[in-house]
Design a protein around this motif. Sequence first.
Motif, PDB file in Angstrom:
ATOM      1  N   LYS A 138       0.831  -1.208   0.000  1.00  0.00           N
ATOM      2  CA  LYS A 138       0.000   0.000   0.000  1.00  0.00           C
ATOM      3  C   LYS A 138       0.861   1.253   0.000  1.00  0.00           C
ATOM      4  N   LYS A 139       1.886   1.289   0.855  1.00  0.00           N
ATOM      5  CA  LYS A 139       2.757   2.457   0.935  1.00  0.00           C
ATOM      6  C   LYS A 139       3.576   2.634  -0.344  1.00  0.00           C
ATOM      7  N   THR A 140       3.932   1.536  -0.968  1.00  0.00           N
ATOM      8  CA  THR A 140       4.648   1.615  -2.241  1.00  0.00           C
ATOM      9  C   THR A 140       3.789   2.295  -3.292  1.00  0.00           C
ATOM     10  N   ALA A 141       2.532   1.891  -3.373  1.00  0.00           N
ATOM     11  CA  ALA A 141       1.618   2.506  -4.340  1.00  0.00           C
ATOM     12  C   ALA A 141       1.414   3.982  -4.039  1.00  0.00           C
ATOM     13  N   MET A 142       1.265   4.312  -2.760  1.00  0.00           N
ATOM     14  CA  MET A 142       1.024   5.708  -2.395  1.00  0.00           C
ATOM     15  C   MET A 142       2.237   6.588  -2.643  1.00  0.00           C
ATOM     16  N   ASP A 190     -11.767  -9.270   2.517  1.00  0.00           N
ATOM     17  CA  ASP A 190     -10.942 -10.477   2.507  1.00  0.00           C
ATOM     18  C   ASP A 190      -9.453 -10.253   2.753  1.00  0.00           C
ATOM     19  N   SER A 191      -8.992  -9.001   2.723  1.00  0.00           N
ATOM     20  CA  SER A 191      -7.544  -8.765   2.789  1.00  0.00           C
ATOM     21  C   SER A 191      -7.202  -7.626   3.741  1.00  0.00           C
ATOM     22  N   PRO A 192      -6.074  -7.745   4.449  1.00  0.00           N
ATOM     23  CA  PRO A 192      -5.621  -6.643   5.304  1.00  0.00           C
ATOM     24  C   PRO A 192      -5.207  -5.453   4.439  1.00  0.00           C
ATOM     25  N   GLN A 193      -5.340  -4.251   5.005  1.00  0.00           N
ATOM     26  CA  GLN A 193      -5.010  -3.034   4.273  1.00  0.00           C
ATOM     27  C   GLN A 193      -3.820  -2.289   4.867  1.00  0.00           C
ATOM     28  N   GLY A 194      -3.238  -2.814   5.919  1.00  0.00           N
ATOM     29  CA  GLY A 194      -2.098  -2.139   6.528  1.00  0.00           C
ATOM     30  C   GLY A 194      -2.532  -1.083   7.528  1.00  0.00           C
ATOM     31  N   ARG A 195      -1.593  -0.252   7.910  1.00  0.00           N
ATOM     32  CA  ARG A 195      -1.828   0.745   8.954  1.00  0.00           C
ATOM     33  C   ARG A 195      -2.525   1.987   8.412  1.00  0.00           C
ATOM     34  N   GLU A 196      -3.158   2.738   9.320  1.00  0.00           N
ATOM     35  CA  GLU A 196      -3.767   4.003   8.934  1.00  0.00           C
ATOM     36  C   GLU A 196      -2.687   4.955   8.437  1.00  0.00           C
ATOM     37  N   ASN A 198      -2.706   8.365   8.632  1.00  0.00           N
ATOM     38  CA  ASN A 198      -2.488   9.315   9.729  1.00  0.00           C
ATOM     39  C   ASN A 198      -3.784   9.422  10.517  1.00  0.00           C
ATOM     40  N   ASN A 199      -3.847  10.358  11.447  1.00  0.00           N
ATOM     41  CA  ASN A 199      -5.040  10.498  12.290  1.00  0.00           C
ATOM     42  C   ASN A 199      -6.272  10.928  11.509  1.00  0.00           C
ATOM     43  N   GLY A 200      -6.073  11.561  10.352  1.00  0.00           N
ATOM     44  CA  GLY A 200      -7.211  12.042   9.579  1.00  0.00           C
ATOM     45  C   GLY A 200      -7.604  11.158   8.425  1.00  0.00           C
ATOM     46  N   GLU A 201      -6.794  10.125   8.143  1.00  0.00           N
ATOM     47  CA  GLU A 201      -7.075   9.241   7.012  1.00  0.00           C
ATOM     48  C   GLU A 201      -6.955   7.784   7.431  1.00  0.00           C
ATOM     49  N   ASN A 202      -7.827   6.960   6.870  1.00  0.00           N
ATOM     50  CA  ASN A 202      -7.769   5.545   7.207  1.00  0.00           C
ATOM     51  C   ASN A 202      -6.653   4.866   6.415  1.00  0.00           C
ATOM     52  N   ALA A 203      -6.609   3.544   6.456  1.00  0.00           N
ATOM     53  CA  ALA A 203      -5.530   2.796   5.816  1.00  0.00           C
ATOM     54  C   ALA A 203      -5.495   2.979   4.303  1.00  0.00           C
ATOM     55  N   ASN A 204      -6.625   3.334   3.715  1.00  0.00           N
ATOM     56  CA  ASN A 204      -6.697   3.488   2.265  1.00  0.00           C
ATOM     57  C   ASN A 204      -6.538   4.933   1.799  1.00  0.00           C
ATOM     58  N   GLY A 205      -6.345   5.834   2.748  1.00  0.00           N
ATOM     59  CA  GLY A 205      -6.189   7.240   2.389  1.00  0.00           C
ATOM     60  C   GLY A 205      -7.492   7.999   2.318  1.00  0.00           C
ATOM     61  N   GLU A 206      -8.586   7.383   2.772  1.00  0.00           N
ATOM     62  CA  GLU A 206      -9.878   8.065   2.797  1.00  0.00           C
ATOM     63  C   GLU A 206      -9.969   8.941   4.039  1.00  0.00           C
ATOM     64  N   ARG A 227     -14.568  -6.564   7.503  1.00  0.00           N
ATOM     65  CA  ARG A 227     -14.452  -7.475   8.636  1.00  0.00           C
ATOM     66  C   ARG A 227     -13.536  -6.906   9.690  1.00  0.00           C
ATOM     67  N   LYS A 228     -13.848  -7.135  10.949  1.00  0.00           N
ATOM     68  CA  LYS A 228     -13.071  -6.587  12.035  1.00  0.00           C
ATOM     69  C   LYS A 228     -11.658  -7.156  12.066  1.00  0.00           C
ATOM     70  N   ASP A 229     -11.453  -8.363  11.551  1.00  0.00           N
ATOM     71  CA  ASP A 229     -10.112  -8.948  11.615  1.00  0.00           C
ATOM     72  C   ASP A 229      -9.153  -8.318  10.608  1.00  0.00           C
ATOM     73  N   ASN A 230      -9.649  -7.318   9.819  1.00  0.00           N
ATOM     74  CA  ASN A 230      -8.742  -6.576   8.953  1.00  0.00           C
ATOM     75  C   ASN A 230      -7.895  -5.591   9.760  1.00  0.00           C
ATOM     76  N   ILE A 231      -8.356  -5.272  10.979  1.00  0.00           N
ATOM     77  CA  ILE A 231      -7.666  -4.326  11.811  1.00  0.00           C
ATOM     78  C   ILE A 231      -6.721  -5.067  12.744  1.00  0.00           C
ATOM     79  N   MET A 232      -5.460  -4.706  12.678  1.00  0.00           N
ATOM     80  CA  MET A 232      -4.461  -5.412  13.486  1.00  0.00           C
ATOM     81  C   MET A 232      -4.524  -4.947  14.931  1.00  0.00           C
ATOM     82  N   ASP A 233      -4.541  -5.884  15.855  1.00  0.00           N
ATOM     83  CA  ASP A 233      -4.594  -5.538  17.268  1.00  0.00           C
ATOM     84  C   ASP A 233      -3.242  -4.993  17.736  1.00  0.00           C
TER      85      ASP A 233
END
Length: 233
Positions: A138-142, A190-196, A198-206, A227-233
């Motif tokens: 994700k970070k590579t694409a961004m 179905d797939s993890p999206q990685g970390r947020e 920043n505080n104003g944007e979610n893992a996908n940049g929304e 799904r909740k399991d996409n979020i890493m504890d």
Amino acid sequence: MKKTFVSFAILGLTVTSAGCNGINKSNEEMFHDNGNTINVNDREDLYNKDSWTKKGSQRGEDFGYVRHQKTPGGNVMPMKDMYSINREQVADTISKMSVAIPHVKDCATLVTDEEVLVSYVTDKTDKDGRFNVADQVKKTAMSVIPRWYHVYVTDDKALMRDVENLAKMDTDSQHVSDSIDNTISLMLQDSPQGREINNGENANGEMSSDYEMQDDDVHQINPDKIRKDNIMD
């Protein structure tokens, strides 16, 4: 004494004026005016090495320099309406960079007018491993695309075909927005999206806040589908 001072002042102004004229003349030779834009070289397709015409540019010797000035009205159009990119070249760059990431063996990238969908194959099967690989992809694409884009990733092999099918469409295709939304929803389920980001944007940049999301990407995904399991504890 006063005459001497005046003479030196006039001489100084003459030298300064000549120097400025020389700089301006040099700038005219170096820079190209294009409306409110001044740039060093004629602009070419983004990331398109085959379109570079200068010998120095092909070796990557030139710096990139562009200067913009506001229009008299001061109106600023939305970022995504301001620029165009070579989407296939950007998709190629993202896929190439992604397969260089450890544990990524295959990668397919789709770049639309406002989203990037990255489908990849990884040998990581544990939750933490998949999460970390997703974050890197994700970070590579961004790091490649303009900032207003949103990035969605998936390590589900079955969804690579869905992404490929979207590539056969374009912005004028019927129901293209629904097709993109449906595919993104499956990727989020179905797939993890990685970390947020920043505080104003979610893992996908929304944008996170409801107010900011009103002017954000038109393809908003229903959070209830994630799904909740996409979020890493």
